[in-house]
Design an enzyme around this catalytic site. Structure first.
Site, PDB file in Angstrom:
ATOM      1  N   ARG A   7       0.834  -1.216   0.000  1.00 44.63           N
ATOM      2  CA  ARG A   7       0.000   0.000   0.000  1.00 44.63           C
ATOM      3  C   ARG A   7       0.868   1.266   0.000  1.00 44.63           C
ATOM      4  O   ARG A   7       1.992   1.259  -0.446  1.00 44.63           O
ATOM      5  CB  ARG A   7      -0.986   0.008   1.186  1.00 44.63           C
ATOM      6  N   ASN A  35      -0.916  -2.261  -7.361  1.00 47.95           N
ATOM      7  CA  ASN A  35      -2.345  -1.893  -7.438  1.00 47.95           C
ATOM      8  C   ASN A  35      -2.720  -0.811  -6.434  1.00 47.95           C
ATOM      9  O   ASN A  35      -3.639  -0.959  -5.644  1.00 47.95           O
ATOM     10  CB  ASN A  35      -3.250  -3.131  -7.295  1.00 47.95           C
ATOM     11  N   LYS A  47       2.744  -6.653 -13.860  1.00 51.22           N
ATOM     12  CA  LYS A  47       1.600  -7.394 -13.320  1.00 51.22           C
ATOM     13  C   LYS A  47       0.385  -7.260 -14.220  1.00 51.22           C
ATOM     14  O   LYS A  47      -0.022  -6.145 -14.561  1.00 51.22           O
ATOM     15  CB  LYS A  47       1.269  -6.847 -11.914  1.00 51.22           C
ATOM     16  N   HIS A  54      -2.545 -12.228 -12.345  1.00 51.53           N
ATOM     17  CA  HIS A  54      -3.677 -12.562 -11.476  1.00 51.53           C
ATOM     18  C   HIS A  54      -4.567 -13.468 -12.334  1.00 51.53           C
ATOM     19  O   HIS A  54      -5.265 -12.992 -13.220  1.00 51.53           O
ATOM     20  CB  HIS A  54      -4.441 -11.316 -11.020  1.00 51.53           C
ATOM     21  N   HIS A  92      -0.293 -16.606  -6.798  1.00 45.61           N
ATOM     22  CA  HIS A  92      -1.234 -17.174  -5.807  1.00 45.61           C
ATOM     23  C   HIS A  92      -2.175 -18.229  -6.387  1.00 45.61           C
ATOM     24  O   HIS A  92      -3.380 -18.056  -6.415  1.00 45.61           O
ATOM     25  CB  HIS A  92      -2.030 -16.067  -5.097  1.00 45.61           C
ATOM     26  N   LEU A 129      -8.765 -13.041  -2.697  1.00 45.46           N
ATOM     27  CA  LEU A 129      -8.904 -13.441  -4.098  1.00 45.46           C
ATOM     28  C   LEU A 129      -7.560 -13.867  -4.660  1.00 45.46           C
ATOM     29  O   LEU A 129      -6.571 -13.161  -4.416  1.00 45.46           O
ATOM     30  CB  LEU A 129      -9.477 -12.286  -4.928  1.00 45.46           C
ATOM     31  N   ASP A 135       1.041 -12.728  -0.766  1.00 46.99           N
ATOM     32  CA  ASP A 135      -0.155 -11.920  -1.086  1.00 46.99           C
ATOM     33  C   ASP A 135      -0.705 -11.270   0.181  1.00 46.99           C
ATOM     34  O   ASP A 135      -1.908 -11.016   0.274  1.00 46.99           O
ATOM     35  CB  ASP A 135      -1.241 -12.762  -1.774  1.00 46.99           C
ATOM     36  N   HIS A 171      -6.100  -4.629   4.757  1.00 45.70           N
ATOM     37  CA  HIS A 171      -7.272  -3.749   4.676  1.00 45.70           C
ATOM     38  C   HIS A 171      -7.669  -3.469   6.114  1.00 45.70           C
ATOM     39  O   HIS A 171      -7.590  -4.375   6.964  1.00 45.70           O
ATOM     40  CB  HIS A 171      -8.451  -4.432   3.979  1.00 45.70           C
ATOM     41  N   ALA A 174     -11.212  -8.029  -0.222  1.00 44.67           N
ATOM     42  CA  ALA A 174     -10.464  -9.290  -0.317  1.00 44.67           C
ATOM     43  C   ALA A 174      -9.037  -9.081   0.161  1.00 44.67           C
ATOM     44  O   ALA A 174      -8.370  -8.143  -0.271  1.00 44.67           O
ATOM     45  CB  ALA A 174     -10.452  -9.771  -1.763  1.00 44.67           C
TER      46      ALA A 174
HETATM   47  O1  DOR Z   1      -7.094 -10.938  -1.761  1.00 43.08           O
HETATM   48  C1  DOR Z   1      -6.541 -10.138  -2.512  1.00 43.08           C
HETATM   49  N1  DOR Z   1      -6.205  -8.898  -2.096  1.00 43.08           N
HETATM   50  N2  DOR Z   1      -6.276 -10.510  -3.769  1.00 43.08           N
HETATM   51  C2  DOR Z   1      -5.818  -9.652  -4.673  1.00 43.08           C
HETATM   52  O2  DOR Z   1      -5.650 -10.041  -5.787  1.00 43.08           O
HETATM   53  C3  DOR Z   1      -5.596  -8.229  -4.325  1.00 43.08           C
HETATM   54  C4  DOR Z   1      -5.382  -8.059  -2.902  1.00 43.08           C
HETATM   55  C5  DOR Z   1      -5.488  -6.606  -2.456  1.00 43.08           C
HETATM   56  O3  DOR Z   1      -4.868  -5.753  -3.081  1.00 43.08           O
HETATM   57  O4  DOR Z   1      -6.164  -6.346  -1.454  1.00 43.08           O
HETATM   58 ZN    ZN Z   2      -2.049  -9.799  -4.533  1.00 44.00          ZN
END
Ligand code: DOR
Ligand code: ZN
Length: 346
Positions: free
Chosen positions: A17, A41, A99, A136, A174, A219, A247, A251, A263
């Site tokens: 992050r 991301n 990616k 992914h 993953h 995910l 991974d 959050h 996710a």
């Molecule tokens: O569980 C996940 N969280 N899978 C992902 O592909 C992205 C990641 C996220 O950035 O929170």
């Molecule tokens: Zn990821």
């Protein structure tokens, strides 16, 4: 065997992050890991070499002075990505992979790829220069069941892509299915797969049976037990095709425990202890170093870390903080649901 020594591990798939969250979670990884492939991301995503250079500087500025850590940067592939910028990113030495997020597949993937033909010039350039593509691997077609999206991606996207561009070096990120395990096994030197810690521990019952457990939702979503067992077999097999990508994806709790929960499992804090537990259960502690410290550098053509880390099995279980406190709120640390006795020594 009550002590194990590993070359210092690397995490080949990590979400750090930005801003206050970066500040809060970076020490959790840097405490045990020498390097990590850092996912791009963010909002907005890390698309260009200049974006990656700026993000790299922010990560280094957030690193506590007494910690050493090398972020291995990635670029977020968009339909507007310039092959020349990707080549410059590779030549700079800072960027180690690109990616591919199918648009809509996961967190902050809306700038991702809708039509793979639009990015073929970038992928061709990557094949030419040897820069790996991290995928992914899920289709986004809403008519495909979420538990089938990885297997369908392999058949309809990944395999055709690899047939078209056999020289492209590619990491299936993953993997969560026996189909993913099998495909990676047969892919030859240009193909590898990362496996997370949590997918070695949970299956879909952990998420859904006896009440929804949002902190086990990620995910690709965890699948049935036979897939978890296939992942365990692959990770502990000693095959160089598989290596660790946690991974770990923080959050804040308010967004995990939500009507539309995010996710991601946050495993940076306890991954190494959990992996020692899993590998011991599988009778494969001798394969742990390959998974955490050797196979990844071999695929990415980087040196193995010379520093080491030690773990010790003790009678008393490990105690981790239940939550990491970030400015935006608490982040729950992955709870395996069983006691773990492998302590990482300071
Ligand atoms: O569980 C996940 N969280 N899978 C992902 O592909 C992205 C990641 C996220 O950035 O929170
Ligand atoms: Zn990821």
């Amino acid at each position: 065997m009550h002590q194990i020594t590993l070359p210092r591990p690397d995490d080949w798939h990590l979400h750090l992050r930005d801003g206050a969250m970066l500040q809060a979670v970076l020490p959790e990884t840097a405490r045990h890991f020498a390097r990590a492939i850092v996912m791009p991301n963010l909002v907005p995503p890390v698309v260009t070499l200049a974006d990656a250079q700026a993000y790299h500087s922010r990560i280094m500025a957030a690193l506590p002075r007494d910690m050493a850590f090398e972020p291995l940067m990635t670029l977020y592939l968009t339909e507007g990505t310039d092959p020349a910028d990707v080549a410059a990113a590779h030549a700079s030495g800072l960027v180690k992979a690109v990616k591919l997020y199918p648009a809509g597949a996961t967190t902050n993937s809306h700038s991702g790829v809708r039509d793979l033909t639009k990015v073929m010039p970038v992928l061709e350039k990557m094949a030419e220069i040897g820069l790996p593509l991290c995928t992914h691997g899920e289709v986004t077609d809403p008519s495909v069941d979420i538990f089938d999206r990885e297997a369908v991606f392999i058949d309809t996207v990944l395999d055709p892509l690899r047939r078209r561009l056999p020289g492209l070096r590619l990491v299936m990120e993953h993997i969560t299915t026996e189909e993913g395990v099998a495909y990676a096994a047969e892919g030859g030197e240009n193909l590898a797969a990362t496996i997370t810690t949590h997918h070695l521990i949970i299956n879909r019952n952990h998420i859904l049976a006896g009440g929804i457990k949002p902190h086990y939702y990620c995910l690709p979503v965890a699948k049935r037990e036979k897939h978890r067992l296939a992942l365990r077999k692959a990770a502990t097999s000693g095959s160089p095709r598989y290596f660790l990508g946690t991974d770990s994806a923080p959050h804040v709790d308010a967004l995990k425990e939500h009507a539309c929960g995010c996710a991601g499992c946050f495993t940076a804090t306890n991954t190494l202890s959990l992996l020692a537990h899993v590998f011991e259960e599988e009778g494969a502690l001798d394969k742990l170093a390959g998974f955490t410290s050797l196979n990844g550098p071999a695929f990415y053509r980087l040196p193995v870390n010379t520093a080491t880390i030690r773990l010790e099995k003790r009678a008393e279980p490990c105690i981790w903080p239940e939550k990491i406190v970030a400015d935006a709120g608490p982040v729950t640390v992955f709870n395996p649901g069983f006691p773990v006795h492998w302590h990482v020594l300071p």
